[in-house]
Structure formats: C-alpha cells, structure tokens
Scaffold this active site. Structure first.
Site, PDB file in Angstrom:
ATOM      1  N   GLN A 186     -10.197  -3.917  -3.509  1.00 54.60           N
ATOM      2  CA  GLN A 186     -11.468  -3.385  -3.021  1.00 54.60           C
ATOM      3  C   GLN A 186     -12.579  -3.597  -4.045  1.00 54.60           C
ATOM      4  O   GLN A 186     -13.670  -4.078  -3.722  1.00 54.60           O
ATOM      5  CB  GLN A 186     -11.301  -1.873  -2.749  1.00 54.60           C
ATOM      6  N   CYS A 208     -16.678   1.905   0.499  1.00 50.16           N
ATOM      7  CA  CYS A 208     -15.485   1.078   0.721  1.00 50.16           C
ATOM      8  C   CYS A 208     -14.984   1.165   2.160  1.00 50.16           C
ATOM      9  O   CYS A 208     -14.238   0.300   2.595  1.00 50.16           O
ATOM     10  CB  CYS A 208     -14.381   1.478  -0.258  1.00 50.16           C
ATOM     11  N   ARG A 232       0.875  -1.188   0.000  1.00 56.67           N
ATOM     12  CA  ARG A 232       0.000   0.000   0.000  1.00 56.67           C
ATOM     13  C   ARG A 232       0.906   1.230   0.000  1.00 56.67           C
ATOM     14  O   ARG A 232       1.707   1.423   0.923  1.00 56.67           O
ATOM     15  CB  ARG A 232      -0.907   0.012   1.235  1.00 56.67           C
ATOM     16  N   ASP A 283     -17.024   6.982  -1.895  1.00 57.58           N
ATOM     17  CA  ASP A 283     -15.712   6.863  -1.252  1.00 57.58           C
ATOM     18  C   ASP A 283     -15.486   8.192  -0.530  1.00 57.58           C
ATOM     19  O   ASP A 283     -16.211   9.170  -0.772  1.00 57.58           O
ATOM     20  CB  ASP A 283     -14.651   6.616  -2.357  1.00 57.58           C
ATOM     21  N   ARG A 342     -13.609  -8.697   1.668  1.00 60.54           N
ATOM     22  CA  ARG A 342     -12.194  -8.458   1.349  1.00 60.54           C
ATOM     23  C   ARG A 342     -11.392  -9.713   1.685  1.00 60.54           C
ATOM     24  O   ARG A 342     -10.496 -10.117   0.935  1.00 60.54           O
ATOM     25  CB  ARG A 342     -11.655  -7.263   2.158  1.00 60.54           C
ATOM     26  N   HIS A 371      -7.305   0.733  -6.496  1.00 64.40           N
ATOM     27  CA  HIS A 371      -7.567  -0.106  -5.314  1.00 64.40           C
ATOM     28  C   HIS A 371      -8.253  -1.378  -5.831  1.00 64.40           C
ATOM     29  O   HIS A 371      -9.426  -1.631  -5.574  1.00 64.40           O
ATOM     30  CB  HIS A 371      -8.452   0.658  -4.330  1.00 64.40           C
TER      31      HIS A 371
END
Ligand code: CP
Ligand code: NVA
Length: 299
Positions: free
Chosen positions: A131, A257, A101, A217, A285, A128
């Site tokens: 996700q 998310c 990340r 988001d 996830r 992402h």
C-alpha cells in the site's frame, strides 16, 4: 530468494527499482510482451477480507503471465490449526510464490522461511508495505519527488498503514507527522529504529501544518472490531476535513488507503473532492505490485 515482508527490510535500491519499473508497467499496460511469471503458479492466502489487494494481485499475476489461486484460510487446514510452517512446506513444494494477508507479522516471516518461495506481505497487523509503495508512487506522480516533503498521518498511528509510513519516512527522506490519540501512537522502539524525521503527538492541527500530504486510514482496522466503541470515542476529531486542509501547504494532496468510512476518519466533502487522487492510489496498487512481482522473481 526475494521476499517483500516489510518496508523495514526492503533496501532503498529495491524501493527505487520498484517505483521506477511501476512507471513502465503503468504506461505500457496494453503491451503484453513482458511475462516474468510465465509458467508459474502463485497463491493468495488471505485471512482477512480484501477488495483492492486481492483484485490487483490477481490481475497483476495474470498480466505477468502467471496462474493464480485464491485461498481463504478458512477453507484450508491452516484455518483449522495446521501450523504455518507445515502449510508453508507443503505449498512451497507446489507454488512459485505466495501473497499473504494475515494477522501476525511473524506468520508471513515464518511462511517465507519455511516455504522458500518468494513471499509478499499483502497486509499484516504490523505492516502494509504494498500500500505505502503505491501511495508513494501516487504522490510522486501527482506532486513530484517526496524527498524533503512533509506527510501528515491523521488517525490510528499504531495501524499497519501508519507503521509502514514510518519505515518509508526513515528510508526516503521525507518528514512524517503522526497525529494520534496517545494510546494509538506507534511504539517508541519502532520510531527509534525507523530513524528519519518523524514526530508524533495527539495534536491534529500541529501535524497538518505545512504538510504536502494529508493521509488517513480507518479508525477500526480488521481484527480490532471488538474495540469499536473505545476506538470511536478515542478517535473523535482525528478527521481529514476542509478545516484541516487549510493548515496544509497550498496544493497538498489528500489520500486514503481505502476502504473509507465517511464521517469518521474523513468527511464526505473532502473525500469526494479528492476522489481522483484516492482512486488513482487504488489503481496504482496494480502497477506497483506488478513491479514488486517482477522484482521478486528476478535473479
Ligand atoms: N487498501 C487495501 O488494502 O484495500 P483492501 O483491504 O480492499 O485490499
Ligand atoms: N488498517 C487497515 C487497512 C485496510 C487496508 C486495516 O488493517 O484494516
């Protein structure tokens, strides 16, 4: 060598396999006979905070029989300026895989190229992918196939999450309506490369009309904190709430998310009314990333 660096680069057959395997990983979580990471040590190398991604990957790697270490980049020499390509060449000789990340998309790509171990993008400024794969899995689980459906993304259309939705729309045959202030819309060349049926405007209501999924988001992504004042002003009204839901198709899902900022991109009432979907997204996830890890190490 397989990497998941970007949805753009992931073949449709691989997306389908991951989503299919995730069903089994979810249904048979209690069964412990699948250990594709046995004998392996993976690292999570993170330059930004994380709750869901970190925990789901740590649990997932362990459940697949692997060992896992968490490396905050502030605690390793990378944080003091050691080049990505040098770090990658060291870690690639010791680890079996990496989950990264960070900020620049080019850094995960450079790491993968130099480490020569399976590398997974756990969020960059550009994408992402894990996700969005989990979100699509959740949509299918709750609402059926996504092909031919309409997803409305409300908020920061230039965010990593919105960009990954754009790549997914181009590949998976659903319509994507992005509503974002002009300054925060995805780059035109990305939309062109993504293909598919993507529309982009600053009109929230137009985007929500006829949607099967309303998605949002945060307004201020990690790393954009210095732009907070301008963003809070620009994104006023780009909110998922009860009046927007009325424009969507009956039974439309609402997703986030996470982490969520109530009163900003979503209101409290709408968040809580859709909490089951939102927290199922978070749970998924784990299952989807186990399928990703299994895919990454398979020959
Ligand atoms: N959605 C998501 O990636 O959450 P974290 O930042 O907590 O990992
Ligand atoms: N766009 C958000 C996603 C958080 C999971 C961020 O980058 O902070």
């Amino acid at each position: 060598m397989k990497h998941l660096l970007s949805l753009e680069k992931l073949a449709n057959a691989d997306i389908e396999k991951i989503l299919r395997d995730a069903i089994i990983y979810k249904r048979e979580r209690a069964r412990v006979d699948r250990k594709p990471l046995a004998g392996q040590t993976w690292a999570l190398i993170f330059s930004k905070p994380s709750t869901r991604t970190r925990v789901s990957f740590e649990v997932g790697i362990r459940e697949l029989g692997g060992q896992v270490m968490f490396l905050n980049t502030n605690d390793i020499q990378l944080g003091r300026g050691e080049p990505v390509k040098d770090t990658a060449r060291v870690l690639g000789r010791m680890l079996h895989g990496a989950v990264i990340r960070t900020f620049a998309q080019s850094d995960v790509e450079e790491f993968a190229a130099f480490a020569k171990i399976p590398t997974i993008n756990a969020l960059t400024d550009g994408e992402h992918p894990c996700q969005i794969l989990a979100d699509i899995f959740t949509f299918k689980e709750k609402h059926g196939p996504i092909v031919g459906k309409t997803v409305a993304f409300i908020g920061d259309g230039a965010s990593n999450v919105a960009r990954s939705w754009a790549w997914a729309a181009g590949k998976l045959g659903f319509e994507l309506h992005i509503a974002a202030p002009r300054k925060y819309q995805p780059p035109a060349d990305l939309l062109k490369r993504a293909g598919g049926k993507i529309s982009c405007s600053d009109d929230v209501e137009k985007a929500a009309r006829g949607a099967d999924l309303l998605y949002t988001d945060v307004w201020i992504s990690m790393g954009k904190e210095s732009e907070s004042a301008a963003r809070l002003k620009a994104f006023q009204g780009y909110q998922i709430n009860a009046s927007l839901k009325k424009l969507a198709n009956p039974g439309a899902l609402m997703m986030h998310c996470l982490p969520a900022y109530r009163g900003k991109e979503i209101d409290e009432e709408t968040f809580e009314a859709n909490a089951d979907t939102i927290f199922t997204q978070a749970e998924n996830r784990l299952h989807v990333q186990k399928a990703i890890l299994n895919w990454a190490v398979a020959q």
